[in-house]
Design a protein around this motif. Structure first.
Motif, short mmCIF file in Angstrom:
data_model
loop_
_atom_site.label_atom_id
_atom_site.label_comp_id
_atom_site.label_asym_id
_atom_site.label_seq_id
_atom_site.Cartn_x
_atom_site.Cartn_y
_atom_site.Cartn_z
N VAL A 150 7.86 -9.63 -14.36
CA VAL A 150 6.61 -8.86 -14.81
C VAL A 150 6.60 -7.46 -15.78
O VAL A 150 5.82 -6.94 -16.26
N PRO A 182 6.42 -0.40 -5.94
CA PRO A 182 7.97 -0.26 -6.37
C PRO A 182 8.47 1.22 -6.23
O PRO A 182 9.68 1.48 -6.28
N ALA A 183 7.58 2.30 -6.70
CA ALA A 183 8.23 3.72 -6.55
C ALA A 183 8.79 3.93 -5.32
O ALA A 183 9.90 4.45 -5.07
N GLY A 237 3.19 -2.83 -1.97
CA GLY A 237 2.16 -2.47 -2.76
C GLY A 237 1.45 -3.33 -3.66
O GLY A 237 1.01 -4.51 -3.27
N VAL A 238 1.18 -2.91 -4.91
CA VAL A 238 0.50 -3.86 -5.67
C VAL A 238 1.32 -5.19 -6.09
O VAL A 238 0.62 -6.43 -6.12
N ASP A 296 -4.93 -11.68 -14.26
CA ASP A 296 -4.67 -11.99 -13.07
C ASP A 296 -5.85 -12.57 -12.24
O ASP A 296 -5.98 -13.54 -11.58
N ALA A 342 0.16 2.30 -14.45
CA ALA A 342 1.30 1.90 -15.44
C ALA A 342 2.00 0.93 -15.31
O ALA A 342 1.34 -0.15 -15.09
N THR A 343 3.36 0.65 -15.05
CA THR A 343 4.29 -0.42 -15.04
C THR A 343 5.03 -0.35 -13.86
O THR A 343 5.26 0.72 -13.26
N VAL A 344 5.35 -1.55 -13.13
CA VAL A 344 6.25 -1.51 -12.26
C VAL A 344 7.64 -0.91 -12.41
O VAL A 344 8.36 -0.12 -11.69
N GLU A 388 3.05 3.01 5.10
CA GLU A 388 2.13 2.02 4.34
C GLU A 388 1.07 1.96 5.07
O GLU A 388 0.87 1.69 6.26
N ALA A 389 -0.18 2.05 4.28
CA ALA A 389 -1.58 2.01 4.84
C ALA A 389 -1.90 0.77 5.08
O ALA A 389 -2.53 0.49 6.28
N ASP A 412 2.21 5.35 -9.91
CA ASP A 412 0.96 5.39 -10.55
C ASP A 412 0.09 6.64 -10.11
O ASP A 412 -0.86 6.91 -10.85
N GLY A 462 3.88 5.09 0.99
CA GLY A 462 3.55 3.96 -0.02
C GLY A 462 4.82 3.28 -0.11
O GLY A 462 5.83 3.64 -0.31
N ALA A 478 -0.16 2.75 8.48
CA ALA A 478 -0.23 4.21 8.52
C ALA A 478 -0.68 4.72 7.43
O ALA A 478 -0.08 4.79 6.33
N ARG A 525 2.48 -15.79 -10.34
CA ARG A 525 3.18 -14.74 -11.31
C ARG A 525 4.54 -14.13 -10.54
O ARG A 525 5.40 -13.76 -11.18
N ILE A 528 -1.26 7.82 5.20
CA ILE A 528 -1.03 9.21 5.35
C ILE A 528 -1.98 10.32 4.87
O ILE A 528 -2.73 9.89 3.86
C1 LIG Z 1 -3.37 -6.88 -10.54
C2 LIG Z 1 -2.12 -6.18 -11.25
C3 LIG Z 1 -1.14 -6.75 -12.23
C4 LIG Z 1 -0.25 -5.91 -12.69
N1 LIG Z 1 0.58 -6.52 -13.38
C5 LIG Z 1 1.63 -5.69 -13.97
C6 LIG Z 1 2.90 -6.43 -14.80
O1 LIG Z 1 2.57 -7.47 -15.09
N2 LIG Z 1 3.72 -5.80 -15.21
C7 LIG Z 1 3.97 -4.35 -14.88
O2 LIG Z 1 5.01 -3.55 -15.01
N3 LIG Z 1 2.83 -3.84 -14.01
C8 LIG Z 1 1.75 -4.51 -13.53
N4 LIG Z 1 0.84 -3.83 -12.94
C9 LIG Z 1 0.97 -2.48 -12.79
C10 LIG Z 1 2.01 -2.13 -11.43
O3 LIG Z 1 1.75 -3.11 -10.41
C11 LIG Z 1 1.97 -0.68 -11.08
O4 LIG Z 1 2.07 0.19 -12.17
C12 LIG Z 1 2.94 -0.50 -9.96
O5 LIG Z 1 2.91 -1.32 -8.81
C13 LIG Z 1 2.69 1.12 -9.47
O6 LIG Z 1 3.60 1.38 -8.32
P1 LIG Z 1 3.63 2.28 -7.26
O7 LIG Z 1 4.71 2.48 -6.38
O8 LIG Z 1 3.38 3.66 -7.99
O9 LIG Z 1 2.24 2.09 -6.47
P2 LIG Z 1 1.57 0.74 -5.92
O10 LIG Z 1 2.28 -0.36 -5.95
O11 LIG Z 1 0.23 0.86 -6.15
O12 LIG Z 1 1.95 0.93 -4.09
C14 LIG Z 1 1.11 2.06 -3.62
C15 LIG Z 1 1.51 1.63 -1.98
O13 LIG Z 1 0.93 2.85 -1.39
C16 LIG Z 1 -0.11 2.57 -0.30
N5 LIG Z 1 -0.87 3.69 0.03
C17 LIG Z 1 -1.95 4.31 -0.66
N6 LIG Z 1 -2.24 5.35 -0.06
C18 LIG Z 1 -1.69 5.44 1.14
C19 LIG Z 1 -1.63 6.51 2.35
N7 LIG Z 1 -2.68 7.44 2.17
N8 LIG Z 1 -0.80 6.12 3.14
C20 LIG Z 1 0.05 5.47 3.26
N9 LIG Z 1 0.15 4.42 2.14
C21 LIG Z 1 -0.68 4.56 1.04
C22 LIG Z 1 -0.73 1.46 -1.06
O14 LIG Z 1 -1.43 0.74 0.19
C23 LIG Z 1 0.35 0.91 -1.65
O15 LIG Z 1 0.82 -0.26 -0.82
C24 LIG Z 1 -0.06 -4.54 -12.43
C25 LIG Z 1 -1.20 -3.99 -11.57
C26 LIG Z 1 -2.05 -4.57 -10.87
C27 LIG Z 1 -3.20 -4.00 -10.10
#
Ligand SMILES: Cc1cc2nc3c(=O)[nH]c(=O)nc-3n(C[C@H](O)[C@H](O)[C@H](O)COP(=O)(O)OP(=O)(O)OC[C@H]3O[C@@H](n4cnc5c(N)ncnc54)[C@H](O)[C@@H]3O)c2cc1C
Ligand SMILES: Cc1cc2nc3c(=O)[nH]c(=O)nc-3n(C[C@H](O)[C@H](O)[C@H](O)COP(=O)(O)OP(=O)(O)OC[C@H]3O[C@@H](n4cnc5c(N)ncnc54)[C@H](O)[C@@H]3O)c2cc1C
Ligand code: SF4
Ligand code: SF4
Ligand code: FES
Lengths: 473, 289
Positions: free
Chosen positions: A98, A157-158, A184-185, A303, A449-451, A177-178, A443, A154, A218, A194, A220
């Motif tokens: 991705v 990927p982060a 996550g995404v 998507d 942003a990106t993974v 994780e909620a 994010d 959360g 959970a 994909r 938070i």
């Molecule tokens: C449909 C879609 C397609 C994408 N395609 C691409 C791509 O092709 N390539 C790419 O590089 N990027 C892509 N992205 C972007 C990428 O997925 C994100 O930038 C990335 O996942 C961000 O990672 P993150 O760990 O910050 O957050 P996330 O992946 O959003 O994970 C955050 C997690 O925290 C949990 N959470 C939220 N609030 C709480 C709380 N209060 N307590 C506990 N848990 C909580 C959420 O449920 C979630 O599981 C896409 C995004 C989307 C939505």
């Protein structure tokens, strides 16, 4: 490595990705790209001229040692290559699929100037898949235990990458994780075709094997607050909650039945498996033989629209305010969408949703746009053409114009510093927030942003948290 | 996995559960809810936390079987497990000493109104409750309400018990009798909440209702639960579930709740015919033995 001259290497053409035929795949949720075979991978790896100063690495946000791992692929040393990638990237099977490689690592590849760049992403994917399929994801040795505890909020990927680093450094790690599932995404947003969920699950499993504790269900802020985590024995907290607040268009008719946010539509289909209804209990709009419009031009929009096609949509449109040149989605995804029969309507802005007397969506009124001068982002700003409104008949709409930050953390942790959009303010080199022991990344800091950037932020935070914990004995 | 410590029908089709979730038991406040998922293939459904017991580490939910998930849930017994329980979600009820507070519960809505009635009493209100059911069998939590409220009126649509009529008629009677009323909480089927709102609107009595849209995540992530209040879009799971009754667009809520009507019917018939199959199979194997 085979003795080939650079000239000979440059003669090899870029190997294309074997993929499911577009007519077949538009009817299933199986992965579109099938992955390189060993032969293709080796041949592609031979195209790399092993630059003394590899510019490709500069393009990768986490600095994967691209040149080195590709040399190992050329020699058939795939498992060593996998270990090499993992020195910098915890989730190669995901990123190889991705990452927007065409604007990161690959755009910087010198070979690309003439022939098309070395297919770095495809090789990365091959190596990661090879490892997973042949020996399983290997887990590294752990440093001696420190007795320190870190809470990660959360599981995107982060959060996952931060957890992986911290457990190796010897700390105890709990990921909160909620939702009821982890990733996550990667699990609720990006569709199966994909990024197969099995891959995300394998990554999570390997972290579990290392001893990371995962607590689903959970939220938070509600189940426990950040302060309570700190009071209850966690020495540090990493907030990685993503960008989870869907933006709507704020136009009339948006609450008609049949209008979804991309988050809702994709969550119903991916996380809740609505495409398998009624074997799975969660329903989703019946797209079969219906007209579907998706608003937006990013990966999320692609998507959503390709998902609607797989659910049987007769006509599936992308309706985008700017022109094709400004579309932020990955080129490969746009290309795949077109092959699958998605129609693109550019320079059109929705102004109103219209419905029938029972409150079901029947169409969208759009206004044509023309491109004016470049705006602050450098993209040419679309300007409405007055009197150009017309109605497109649709039965379902998906709004995919981006996400803001979910306010739950902000409301319950007011003593962090936030931007006016609700993003958490951090020191960019350490991911430290303004609150002691609390770090944030992904994010929630950058906005959608990106993974790979989220993953990089997780690792940076892990390093800073490690320093913080070892300093605070 | 979350253990069911107690499960008992309290009315036809309405079952009371105590589930072991110590964290939520400790944390929850009146007006908040949980989302549960019964099993791997299950849907996420919102249910109000009706009560909690901190020592036991349990929360009480009261569930009316109206479709696949709630009926499946109501087949579970003491000792069984539920796969996922998340919460406490939503904003707690806004509680203050209004003076005289009337809590109205229609059907299973009484279970949702109950914790808020308790909190209103605690805050010093003179509390009246009006609880209604179709017939005597459907009146729930009468004893519990009597324990906390200063006055309790029971109504049935068919007159089989208590006052013969709707909860709104009883409310009107109190108003006509010039009883002082400073605050009304109304929870039940949408037409009932709408009717209460109409009664109190003219008199400008502050009235709150609890909305029940279809939800997915319950954390503000999907926007599926959106409703219109005061001409603005809200996400009920995080901005509510309680809102000013005089500002809610009830038609929209009703309409959006019908989105999956056909699917819900299909899921239910799929479920019931599959359970019949299981019964048939077990009967067959019995016979073979
Ligand atoms: C449909 C879609 C397609 C994408 N395609 C691409 C791509 O092709 N390539 C790419 O590089 N990027 C892509 N992205 C972007 C990428 O997925 C994100 O930038 C990335 O996942 C961000 O990672 P993150 O760990 O910050 O957050 P996330 O992946 O959003 O994970 C955050 C997690 O925290 C949990 N959470 C939220 N609030 C709480 C709380 N209060 N307590 C506990 N848990 C909580 C959420 O449920 C979630 O599981 C896409 C995004 C989307 C939505
Ligand atoms: C915040 C909140 C708190 C709730 N608290 C309780 C509670 O304490 N006890 C309780 O029994 N129920 C409660 N509900 C309602 C409950 O969530 C639904 O009855 C349940 O989701 C229906 O799922 P199902 O699969 O059994 O039925 P479905 O197959 O989804 O629906 C069957 C029938 O129920 C109707 N229905 C569907 N969704 C809802 C809904 N959200 N509310 C009301 N009717 C609906 C449908 O129109 C249909 O006629 C609450 C809902 C919300 C949003
Ligand atoms: S992580 Fe992404 S940007 Fe970096 S080398 Fe791999 S595919 Fe390229
Ligand atoms: S820039 Fe291209 S050719 Fe040079 S090392 Fe990197 S991948 Fe190989
Ligand atoms: S249920 Fe998803 S935002 Fe409320």
């Amino acid at each position: 490595m085979e003795k080939l001259s650079n000239k000979e290497r440059m003669k090899i053409v870029r190997q294309s990705m074997p993929e499911q035929d577009s007519k077949v795949r538009r009817n299933n949720f199986e992965e579109v790209n099938l992955g390189f075979t060993e032969e293709l991978a080796k041949l592609e790896a031979l195209r790399c001229i092993q630059c003394p100063k590899p510019t490709c690495v500069e393009g990768c946000p986490v600095g994967v040692k691209i040149k080195d791992f590709i040399a190992l692929v050329a020699e058939g040393d795939y498992l060593v290559a996998a270990a090499k990638i993992k020195e910098d990237n915890m989730l190669p099977a995901v990123c190889g699929r991705v990452c927007p490689q065409e604007e990161q690592c690959e755009v910087k590849c010198v070979v690309g100037k003439k022939n098309g760049p070395v297919a770095i992403g495809r090789l990365e994917r091959f190596v990661a898949d090879f490892e997973r399929e042949h020996v399983g994801i290997r887990t590294p040795d752990l440093k001696p235990r420190t007795g320190k505890k870190v809470a990660i909020v959360g599981s995107g990927p982060a959060g996952l990458s931060c957890a992986g680093d911290l457990i190796q450094m010897g700390h105890e790690v709990t990921v909160f994780e909620a939702l009821h599932d982890l990733g996550g995404v990667l699990i609720y947003g990006i569709p199966e075709f994909r990024l197969p969920k099995e891959i995300v699950k394998a990554e999570v499993e390997s972290l579990k094997k290392l001893g990371v504790d995962f607590q689903t269900n959970a939220v938070i802020g509600l189940t426990d607050t950040v302060d309570e985590l700190l009071q209850n024995g966690y020495d540090a907290v990493f907030i990685a909650v993503g960008a989870g607040l869907p933006y709507f268009l704020n136009i009339p008719g948006e609450n008609l039945n049949g209008v979804y946010s991309a988050n809702e539509f994709l969550t119903r289909v991916n996380l809740m498996k609505a495409y398998k209804f009624p074997s799975f209990d969660t329903p989703v709009f019946h797209c079969k033989d219906k007209n579907v419009a998706v608003f937006g031009g990013g990966n999320t929009a692609m998507d959503a629209v390709r998902t609607s096609k797989r659910l049987g949509a007769k006509n599936a449109y992308i309706i985008y305010r700017r022109s094709d040149l400004e579309m932020p989605a990955r080129k490969e995804e746009i290309h795949h969408a077109k092959e699958e029969g998605i129609e693109f309507i550019y320079l059109s802005n929705p102004v109103e949703f219209v419905g029938d007397k029972n409150g079901w969506l029947t169409g969208v009124k759009v206004q044509k746009m023309e491109l004016g001068e470049p705006d602050s982002s450098g993209r040419r700003k679309p300007i409405p053409i007055s009197g150009s409104d017309y109605i497109i008949d649709i039965d379902m709409a998906v709004i995919a114009i981006g996400n803001g930050s979910n306010p739950i953390i902000q409301k319950t942790t007011p003593d962090l510093q936030y931007t006016k959009w609700g993003n958490i303010v951090v020191d960019e080199s350490t991911m430290k927030t303004t609150k002691k022991g609390v770090f944030a990344g992904g994010d929630i800091v950058t906005g959608g942003a990106t993974v790979i950037l989220a993953m990089g932020a997780g690792r940076k935070a892990a390093a800073a948290i490690n320093e913080f914990l070892r300093g605070s004995k | 996995m979350y253990k069911i410590l107690y499960a008992e029908f309290i009315a036809p089709n309405i079952k009371k559960f105590r589930i072991e979730v110590p964290k939520i038991a400790k944390k929850r406040q009146a007006g908040q809810f949980v989302i549960i998922r019964v099993d791997e293939n299950g849907e996420r459904v919102p249910l109000t936390i009706s009560d909690s017991n901190i020592e036991e580490g349990s929360i009480t939910i009261i569930v009316q079987g109206v479709g696949k998930t709630t009926m499946q849930l109501n087949e579970l017994e003491t000792g069984d497990f539920i796969l996922d329980v998340v919460g406490p979600l939503g904003k707690p009820s806004h509680i203050e000493n209004f003076g005289v507070a009337v809590s109205i519960g229609g059907g299973v809505g009484t279970a949702i109104a109950y914790p808020t009635a308790v909190a209103l009493k605690k805050a010093g209100n003179y509390t009246i409750s009006i609880i209604g059911g179709r017939t005597k069998d459907f009146v729930i939590l009468e004893d519990e309400m009597k324990e906390v409220c200063d006055e309790v009126f029971v109504t049935t649509d068919d007159g089989s018990y208590g006052y013969h009529g709707f909860v709104t008629q009883k409310l009107k009677e109190l108003i006509d009798a010039k009883r002082r009323i400073d605050f009304v909480l109304a929870i039940g089927p949408i037409p009932m909440m709408k009717a209460v709102a109409e009664v109190t609107r003219k008199l400008k009595i502050k009235t709150v209702v609890s909305l029940n849209p279809i939800m997915v995540d319950g954390t503000g992530m999907c926007g599926g639960c959106r409703a219109t209040v005061d001409n603005k879009t809200v996400f009920v799971c995080v901005d509510g579930p309680e809102f000013d009754a005089h500002k809610v667009d009830f038609e929209l809520l009703e309409r959006r709740n019908r989105t999956y009507k056909k699917d819900e019917e299909q899921a239910l018939s799929f479920y019931t015919c599959h359970s019949n199959e299981t019964i048939l199979n077990s009967v067959e194997s019995e016979i073979k033995k």
